[in-house]
Design a protein around this motif. Structure first.
Motif, PDB file in Angstrom:
ATOM      1  N   ALA A  51       6.096   7.852   8.709  1.00 60.08           N
ATOM      2  CA  ALA A  51       6.954   7.994   7.527  1.00 60.08           C
ATOM      3  C   ALA A  51       6.681   6.937   6.456  1.00 60.08           C
ATOM      4  O   ALA A  51       7.419   6.858   5.489  1.00 60.08           O
ATOM      5  N   THR A  52       5.622   6.153   6.628  1.00 66.03           N
ATOM      6  CA  THR A  52       5.344   5.055   5.704  1.00 66.03           C
ATOM      7  C   THR A  52       4.097   5.362   4.882  1.00 66.03           C
ATOM      8  O   THR A  52       3.072   5.731   5.451  1.00 66.03           O
ATOM      9  N   PRO A  53       4.160   5.180   3.567  1.00 66.77           N
ATOM     10  CA  PRO A  53       2.940   5.356   2.757  1.00 66.77           C
ATOM     11  C   PRO A  53       1.874   4.349   3.171  1.00 66.77           C
ATOM     12  O   PRO A  53       2.185   3.220   3.558  1.00 66.77           O
ATOM     13  N   HIS A  54       0.620   4.754   3.103  1.00 66.98           N
ATOM     14  CA  HIS A  54      -0.489   3.884   3.505  1.00 66.98           C
ATOM     15  C   HIS A  54      -0.748   2.815   2.451  1.00 66.98           C
ATOM     16  O   HIS A  54      -0.490   3.008   1.272  1.00 66.98           O
ATOM     17  N   TRP A  55      -1.269   1.699   2.900  1.00 64.36           N
ATOM     18  CA  TRP A  55      -1.673   0.632   1.996  1.00 64.36           C
ATOM     19  C   TRP A  55      -2.974   1.047   1.334  1.00 64.36           C
ATOM     20  O   TRP A  55      -3.922   1.441   1.999  1.00 64.36           O
ATOM     21  N   SER A  56      -3.039   0.958   0.010  1.00 66.70           N
ATOM     22  CA  SER A  56      -4.262   1.330  -0.701  1.00 66.70           C
ATOM     23  C   SER A  56      -5.223   0.152  -0.824  1.00 66.70           C
ATOM     24  O   SER A  56      -6.432   0.337  -0.858  1.00 66.70           O
ATOM     25  N   ASN A  57      -4.701  -1.055  -0.900  1.00 67.39           N
ATOM     26  CA  ASN A  57      -5.523  -2.264  -0.987  1.00 67.39           C
ATOM     27  C   ASN A  57      -5.021  -3.275   0.023  1.00 67.39           C
ATOM     28  O   ASN A  57      -3.817  -3.532   0.091  1.00 67.39           O
ATOM     29  N   VAL A  58      -5.942  -3.849   0.776  1.00 66.13           N
ATOM     30  CA  VAL A  58      -5.588  -4.870   1.765  1.00 66.13           C
ATOM     31  C   VAL A  58      -6.694  -5.917   1.789  1.00 66.13           C
ATOM     32  O   VAL A  58      -7.878  -5.575   1.811  1.00 66.13           O
ATOM     33  N   ALA A  59      -6.300  -7.181   1.779  1.00 66.20           N
ATOM     34  CA  ALA A  59      -7.249  -8.278   1.928  1.00 66.20           C
ATOM     35  C   ALA A  59      -6.605  -9.357   2.785  1.00 66.20           C
ATOM     36  O   ALA A  59      -5.390  -9.555   2.732  1.00 66.20           O
ATOM     37  N   PHE A  60      -7.422 -10.047   3.572  1.00 65.45           N
ATOM     38  CA  PHE A  60      -6.944 -11.114   4.439  1.00 65.45           C
ATOM     39  C   PHE A  60      -7.440 -12.459   3.915  1.00 65.45           C
ATOM     40  O   PHE A  60      -8.555 -12.572   3.411  1.00 65.45           O
TER      41      PHE A  60
END
Length: 119
Positions: A51-60
């Motif tokens: 039920a959660t929208p996906h992350w479009s940008n992710v950086a660590f």
């Protein structure tokens, strides 16, 4: 699991769907997340992803990996993430992976502490 694979797996969990979670989240896992009910058990985490929208940008950032004993990997980092129309999200995170009897690495612990500014 070498370091590059650890980071690729962690990224796949941030960007992945329930299929990724079903494979990677141990049924006994526990997660502390910044939304209700805050503490999730394994299957609850998988269900929440549906039920959660996906992350479009992710950086660590500032990532570290430790291997306290055979079959355990502990990861700590700061995540910078954003969904399509949402504000940027920054959180300090940890994840613990365990090598199961089938030879697969699964998450047994994950926590996200949203970054706050302390005056």
């Amino acid at each position: 699991m070498n370091d590059d694979r650890v980071w690729a797996t962690e990224l796949s969990l941030w960007r992945g769907d329930e299929t990724v979670y079903r494979k990677r989240i141990d049924p006994m896992a526990r997660m502390a997340l910044p939304s209700p009910p805050f503490i999730f058990a394994g299957q609850q985490a998988v269900n929440a992803v549906q039920a959660t929208p996906h992350w479009s940008n992710v950086a660590f950032e500032d990532g570290t990996i430790s291997r306290p004993q055979y079959g355990l990997i502990v990861v700590a980092y700061t995540a910078h993430a954003q969904r399509e129309a949402d504000e940027a999200y920054v959180a300090h995170c940890t994840t613990t992976y365990r090598l199961n009897d089938a030879g697969e690495w699964q998450v047994i612990q994950h926590q996200q502490t949203p970054k706050t500014v302390v005056a």
